[in-house]
Scaffold this motif. Structure first.
Motif, mmCIF file in Angstrom:
data_model
loop_
_atom_site.group_PDB
_atom_site.id
_atom_site.type_symbol
_atom_site.label_atom_id
_atom_site.label_comp_id
_atom_site.label_asym_id
_atom_site.label_seq_id
_atom_site.Cartn_x
_atom_site.Cartn_y
_atom_site.Cartn_z
ATOM 1 N N LEU A 53 59.790 -35.244 -24.323
ATOM 2 C CA LEU A 53 61.229 -34.989 -24.407
ATOM 3 C C LEU A 53 61.800 -35.388 -25.763
ATOM 4 N N CYS A 54 61.284 -36.461 -26.345
ATOM 5 C CA CYS A 54 61.748 -36.872 -27.676
ATOM 6 C C CYS A 54 61.367 -35.844 -28.733
ATOM 7 N N ILE A 55 60.171 -35.294 -28.644
ATOM 8 C CA ILE A 55 59.752 -34.268 -29.599
ATOM 9 C C ILE A 55 60.578 -33.002 -29.403
ATOM 10 N N LEU A 56 60.849 -32.627 -28.157
ATOM 11 C CA LEU A 56 61.669 -31.461 -27.882
ATOM 12 C C LEU A 56 63.093 -31.659 -28.398
ATOM 13 N N LEU A 57 63.650 -32.841 -28.199
ATOM 14 C CA LEU A 57 64.995 -33.143 -28.689
ATOM 15 C C LEU A 57 65.045 -33.131 -30.215
ATOM 16 N N ALA A 58 64.026 -33.681 -30.854
ATOM 17 C CA ALA A 58 63.985 -33.673 -32.314
ATOM 18 C C ALA A 58 63.904 -32.251 -32.849
ATOM 19 N N TRP A 59 63.191 -31.385 -32.154
ATOM 20 C CA TRP A 59 63.109 -29.988 -32.573
ATOM 21 C C TRP A 59 64.454 -29.292 -32.402
ATOM 22 N N LYS A 60 65.117 -29.545 -31.266
ATOM 23 C CA LYS A 60 66.415 -28.923 -31.010
ATOM 24 C C LYS A 60 67.480 -29.407 -31.996
ATOM 25 N N LEU A 61 67.433 -30.660 -32.392
ATOM 26 C CA LEU A 61 68.411 -31.200 -33.334
ATOM 27 C C LEU A 61 68.077 -30.879 -34.789
#
Length: 73
Positions: A53-61
């Protein structure tokens, strides 16, 4: 963000180590080894989901960008 990912990865490794420790112990202290080992492996799954989830959030941001071959080529 990368510190959180690194911390979650270390937590995954620590959880795997503790599960190995509980697996190798022989159930002393009155508590079966399987419950403590299962709890440690459950924490590992939780930390794995957290790191995803942290990697997905970093990609989205926009903190990280995908690399490689474009889909249209």
């Amino acid at each position: 963000m990368k510190y959180l990912v690194a911390l979650a990865f270390l937590a995954i490794l620590a959880s795997l180590g503790s599960a190995l420790f509980f697996m190798l112990r022989d159930g002393r202290n009155g508590q079966p080894k399987t419950s403590r080992m299962a709890r440690a492996l459950g924490f590992r799954v939780g930390f794995s989901i957290l790191i995803f989830l942290c990697i997905l959030l970093a990609w989205k941001l926009g903190y990280i960008h995908p690399t490689g071959i474009n889909a249209g080529q």
